[in-house]
Design an enzyme around this catalytic site. Structure first.
Site, PDB file in Angstrom:
ATOM      1  N   SER A 120       0.824  -1.212   0.000  1.00  0.00           N
ATOM      2  CA  SER A 120       0.000   0.000   0.000  1.00  0.00           C
ATOM      3  C   SER A 120       0.853   1.254   0.000  1.00  0.00           C
ATOM      4  O   SER A 120       0.346   2.338  -0.265  1.00  0.00           O
ATOM      5  CB  SER A 120      -0.956   0.005   1.194  1.00  0.00           C
ATOM      6  OG  SER A 120      -0.288  -0.294   2.367  1.00  0.00           O
ATOM      7  N   HIS A 141      -3.485  -3.626  -5.565  1.00  0.00           N
ATOM      8  CA  HIS A 141      -3.720  -3.085  -4.218  1.00  0.00           C
ATOM      9  C   HIS A 141      -5.192  -3.195  -3.835  1.00  0.00           C
ATOM     10  O   HIS A 141      -6.024  -2.421  -4.296  1.00  0.00           O
ATOM     11  CB  HIS A 141      -3.257  -1.615  -4.174  1.00  0.00           C
ATOM     12  CG  HIS A 141      -3.360  -0.991  -2.824  1.00  0.00           C
ATOM     13  ND1 HIS A 141      -3.616   0.340  -2.633  1.00  0.00           N
ATOM     14  CD2 HIS A 141      -3.234  -1.523  -1.581  1.00  0.00           C
ATOM     15  CE1 HIS A 141      -3.654   0.607  -1.343  1.00  0.00           C
ATOM     16  NE2 HIS A 141      -3.425  -0.507  -0.684  1.00  0.00           N
ATOM     17  N   GLU A 153      -6.564  -1.136  -6.919  1.00  0.00           N
ATOM     18  CA  GLU A 153      -5.686  -0.271  -7.711  1.00  0.00           C
ATOM     19  C   GLU A 153      -4.678  -1.173  -8.437  1.00  0.00           C
ATOM     20  O   GLU A 153      -3.938  -1.926  -7.796  1.00  0.00           O
ATOM     21  CB  GLU A 153      -4.971   0.742  -6.804  1.00  0.00           C
ATOM     22  CG  GLU A 153      -5.929   1.759  -6.201  1.00  0.00           C
ATOM     23  CD  GLU A 153      -5.231   2.754  -5.276  1.00  0.00           C
ATOM     24  OE1 GLU A 153      -5.624   3.928  -5.272  1.00  0.00           O
ATOM     25  OE2 GLU A 153      -4.303   2.365  -4.544  1.00  0.00           O
ATOM     26  N   ASN A 191      -4.714   6.821  -1.337  1.00  0.00           N
ATOM     27  CA  ASN A 191      -3.981   7.364  -0.190  1.00  0.00           C
ATOM     28  C   ASN A 191      -3.379   8.730  -0.472  1.00  0.00           C
ATOM     29  O   ASN A 191      -2.972   9.436   0.436  1.00  0.00           O
ATOM     30  CB  ASN A 191      -2.903   6.381   0.272  1.00  0.00           C
ATOM     31  CG  ASN A 191      -3.515   5.288   1.143  1.00  0.00           C
ATOM     32  OD1 ASN A 191      -4.552   5.507   1.763  1.00  0.00           O
ATOM     33  ND2 ASN A 191      -2.898   4.125   1.163  1.00  0.00           N
TER      34      ASN A 191
HETATM   35  P1  NAI Z   1      -0.404  -8.975   8.312  1.00  0.00           P
HETATM   36  O1  NAI Z   1       0.645  -8.704   9.302  1.00  0.00           O
HETATM   37  O2  NAI Z   1      -1.817  -9.179   8.785  1.00  0.00           O
HETATM   38  O3  NAI Z   1      -0.008 -10.269   7.451  1.00  0.00           O
HETATM   39  C1  NAI Z   1       1.235 -10.430   6.869  1.00  0.00           C
HETATM   40  C2  NAI Z   1       1.505 -11.932   6.792  1.00  0.00           C
HETATM   41  O4  NAI Z   1       2.653 -12.127   5.999  1.00  0.00           O
HETATM   42  C3  NAI Z   1       1.795 -12.549   8.154  1.00  0.00           C
HETATM   43  O5  NAI Z   1       0.977 -13.679   8.349  1.00  0.00           O
HETATM   44  C4  NAI Z   1       3.277 -12.928   8.088  1.00  0.00           C
HETATM   45  O6  NAI Z   1       3.581 -14.090   8.804  1.00  0.00           O
HETATM   46  C5  NAI Z   1       3.471 -13.138   6.602  1.00  0.00           C
HETATM   47  N1  NAI Z   1       4.844 -12.933   6.155  1.00  0.00           N
HETATM   48  C6  NAI Z   1       5.712 -11.974   6.510  1.00  0.00           C
HETATM   49  N2  NAI Z   1       6.859 -12.094   5.835  1.00  0.00           N
HETATM   50  C7  NAI Z   1       6.716 -13.187   5.040  1.00  0.00           C
HETATM   51  C8  NAI Z   1       7.567 -13.817   4.090  1.00  0.00           C
HETATM   52  N3  NAI Z   1       8.789 -13.381   3.841  1.00  0.00           N
HETATM   53  N4  NAI Z   1       7.082 -14.886   3.428  1.00  0.00           N
HETATM   54  C9  NAI Z   1       5.840 -15.353   3.667  1.00  0.00           C
HETATM   55  N5  NAI Z   1       5.004 -14.789   4.572  1.00  0.00           N
HETATM   56  C10 NAI Z   1       5.434 -13.715   5.231  1.00  0.00           C
HETATM   57  O7  NAI Z   1      -0.320  -7.785   7.241  1.00  0.00           O
HETATM   58  P2  NAI Z   1      -1.445  -7.227   6.270  1.00  0.00           P
HETATM   59  O8  NAI Z   1      -2.164  -6.129   6.945  1.00  0.00           O
HETATM   60  O9  NAI Z   1      -2.214  -8.359   5.713  1.00  0.00           O
HETATM   61  O10 NAI Z   1      -0.552  -6.542   5.132  1.00  0.00           O
HETATM   62  C11 NAI Z   1       0.114  -7.277   4.158  1.00  0.00           C
HETATM   63  C12 NAI Z   1       0.478  -6.378   2.986  1.00  0.00           C
HETATM   64  O11 NAI Z   1      -0.709  -5.762   2.479  1.00  0.00           O
HETATM   65  C13 NAI Z   1       1.417  -5.237   3.329  1.00  0.00           C
HETATM   66  O12 NAI Z   1       2.227  -4.993   2.206  1.00  0.00           O
HETATM   67  C14 NAI Z   1       0.466  -4.063   3.551  1.00  0.00           C
HETATM   68  O13 NAI Z   1       1.067  -2.813   3.341  1.00  0.00           O
HETATM   69  C15 NAI Z   1      -0.586  -4.346   2.498  1.00  0.00           C
HETATM   70  N6  NAI Z   1      -1.912  -3.784   2.734  1.00  0.00           N
HETATM   71  C16 NAI Z   1      -2.484  -3.770   3.967  1.00  0.00           C
HETATM   72  C17 NAI Z   1      -3.749  -3.240   4.152  1.00  0.00           C
HETATM   73  C18 NAI Z   1      -4.395  -3.241   5.503  1.00  0.00           C
HETATM   74  O14 NAI Z   1      -5.378  -2.487   5.688  1.00  0.00           O
HETATM   75  N7  NAI Z   1      -3.955  -4.036   6.463  1.00  0.00           N
HETATM   76  C19 NAI Z   1      -4.522  -2.688   3.040  1.00  0.00           C
HETATM   77  C20 NAI Z   1      -3.864  -2.834   1.752  1.00  0.00           C
HETATM   78  C21 NAI Z   1      -2.599  -3.316   1.632  1.00  0.00           C
END
Ligand code: NAI
Length: 511
Positions: A120, A141, A153, A191
């Site tokens: 994001s 996105h 997006e 954003n």
């Molecule tokens: P989260 O922390 O809930 O989940 C991330 C997951 O990725 C975790 O389960 C973690 O164990 C896993 N992980 C971390 N490094 C890893 C790797 N090297 N290989 C495999 N798995 C791995 O995070 P979330 O909120 O789901 O965000 C994920 C992505 O989405 C980020 O790039 C964030 O910026 C983006 N994003 C988040 C939004 C939100 O509202 N939370 C909205 C839109 C995009």
């Protein structure tokens, strides 16, 4: 992308599980991988719980639920994702970790596999740098919660092959989403374009123009937004919202348009992060309770009012005239230049971004009251008014009585240029205009992004068309002059449209 083609999702957290849910629901076999033990099982359990909720409500039958869950399979390692046609990454927001994962995938997947990142805030161009096939990487996105919010997006970095972006766009569309093409830029569309939604209210708080509950109520009840900016910042988390602003501000090398707010920094410094900490702009703890917005005492209705509105019966203020007529007030409706209400003892003008006090002196108006823009004067239930310092109390009361007679609550603001909704709408349109001007997205893309990503009641550029780009430009000029701040400098695209009487969209202009 044919639905029999496997889709892989890496990262089974909030976003990854939601994206896997969407892809499986659309019919794809989905492989879900996470680096942390147990994360995939938790992710799939979360999807199952959501599907169960829909079955219980009768929105999904049990067989469809089972079919979706059967298509959602855990993967033990990245190597299990090799047959996927599309791999979507939703892991930690760290450019080097994402680069490393995509680098590994390139060695495991076919040369045609599309690699997508759900980042994001990171640059899609930077994530792709160093890959053997950067043309295959695209931003995809989603918004949280992914199964609910329709916007996706589709972000093209410098190297992204347009055919890859088109494939992902069509795939998102087939999944029931509203995709929007975006050229890589800090904050993408949502954003970036949404910054003024928060910033204008924060700026008004800094000026002490009104209190938090009143500003939020005005944005909801007059601007038609689902939540007020302060409520929404509390929901997102003050720290998270402040970080997004700071990221965009620094990415644009300190451009004044994105300058962070000291009011928000105070909250973050105090640990008042919003709902999650029990206290933010509002109190969610023991003393929880929604504070009342400030509303003027009711006054007797005027007998007669003259309303001037550009377009007459089709004009912006025609619905207000109708409400007053229904309330028994005698109305003279004039098709004229600009939006004005004359009532015994006071002149009410739609704000044009000037201080009421300066405008009264410049135009020689003894008893001037300015009113805010409403998304729809026919359904608004509240309006902001500001009087010039020279306006008599009796004229202020007469001005409030007009809107009260039409059924709107009146909130007095200190003399703030552009009041609340108007300055926010003008600045959202200005950001959208810049995005169009810089080829970040087209006008439809900007408006779709704001309507389907953050539920705005109308696209900011459609709103500008409706008001007239020339009027929006005038408001920005006045805001810039009043504040002496580069933040309000108008977009070249807006200036060009205003100069030639053009519009962002064909056919959405009001007159
Ligand atoms: P989260 O922390 O809930 O989940 C991330 C997951 O990725 C975790 O389960 C973690 O164990 C896993 N992980 C971390 N490094 C890893 C790797 N090297 N290989 C495999 N798995 C791995 O995070 P979330 O909120 O789901 O965000 C994920 C992505 O989405 C980020 O790039 C964030 O910026 C983006 N994003 C988040 C939004 C939100 O509202 N939370 C909205 C839109 C995009």
């Amino acid at each position: 992308m044919a639905t029999d083609r496997p889709v892989a999702v890496i990262g089974a957290g909030t976003m990854g599980a939601g994206i896997a849910h969407v892809a499986a629901q659309a019919g794809h076999p989905v492989r879900l991988f996470d680096a942390v033990d147990g994360a995939v099982a938790r992710g799939i359990d979360g999807v199952a719980a959501q599907l169960d909720g829909r079955v219980a409500k009768g929105k999904l039958d049990a067989a469809a639920r089972d079919a979706i869950l059967n298509r959602l399979q855990p993967a033990a390692s990245l190597a299990d994702l090799g047959d996927a046609s599309l791999v979507i990454e939703a892991i930690v927001e760290d450019v080097s970790v994402k680069q490393q994962v995509f680098g590994e995938l390139e060695g495991l997947c076919g040369a045609d596999t599309v690699l997508a990142t759900n980042t994001s805030s990171l640059s899609v161009t930077a994530i792709a740098a160093g890959l053997a096939r950067p043309q295959n990487l695209v931003g995809m996105h989603f918004f949280n919660p992914a199964p609910v919010l329709k916007l996706v997006e589709i972000v093209s970095g410098l190297a992204t092959d347009p055919a890859v972006a088109d494939t992902v766009f069509a795939t998102a569309e087939a999944w029931g989403k509203v995709p929007v093409h975006v050229r890589n830029t800090p904050g993408f569309i949502v954003n970036r374009v949404a910054r003024p939604f928060y910033a204008e209210t924060l700026n008004l708080l800094e000026q002490q123009a009104a209190d938090v509950a009143t500003l939020d109520a005005l944005m909801r009840e007059c601007g038609g937004f689902r939540m007020g900016p302060c409520q929404l910042m509390d929901l997102i988390g003050q720290d998270v919202n402040a970080r997004v602003t700071a990221t965009v501000f620094h990415a644009f090398h300190g451009d004044a348009r994105y300058r962070p707010s000291l009011v928000q920094r105070e909250l973050v410094d105090a640990g008042r992060l919003g709902r999650k900490s029990g206290l933010g702009f509002y109190d969610y703890g023991e003393n929880a309770g929604t504070p009342f917005p400030q509303s003027a005492d009711p006054r007797p209705a005027p007998e007669s009012v003259t309303i001037t509105t550009s377009g007459g019966e089709q004009g912006l203020l025609a619905p207000l005239a109708e409400r007053l007529r229904t309330a028994g007030v005698t109305i003279a409706l004039i098709d004229g230049d600009g939006e004005a209400v004359e009532v015994a003892g006071a002149t009410l003008l739609l704000s044009d971004g000037r201080l009421a006090t300066e405008r009264a002196v410049t135009e020689g108006l003894d008893n001037l009251v300015v009113f805010d823009l409403a998304l729809d004067y026919g359904s608004a239930s509240r309006i902001a008014l500001a009087a010039a310092d020279t306006t008599a109390d009796i004229s202020r009361a007469a001005a409030a009585a007009v809107f009260q007679a039409a059924g709107l609550a009146v909130s007095w603001l200190d003399d703030a240029p552009g009041l609340v909704v108007l300055r926010t709408a003008a600045m959202l349109a200005n950001e959208g205009a810049n995005a169009v001007h810089e080829g970040i997205a087209d006008a439809r893309g900007v408006d779709n992004a704001m309507q389907f990503g953050v539920n705005y009641p109308i696209g900011p550029l459609a709103w500008a068309d409706w008001l007239g780009p020339a009027f929006v430009l005038r408001v920005l000029h006045h805001l810039q002059a009043a504040h002496g701040d580069d933040r309000y400098r108008p977009s070249l695209r807006l200036r060009r449209l205003a100069a030639c009487g053009g519009h962002f969209h064909e056919g959405t202009e009001r007159h």
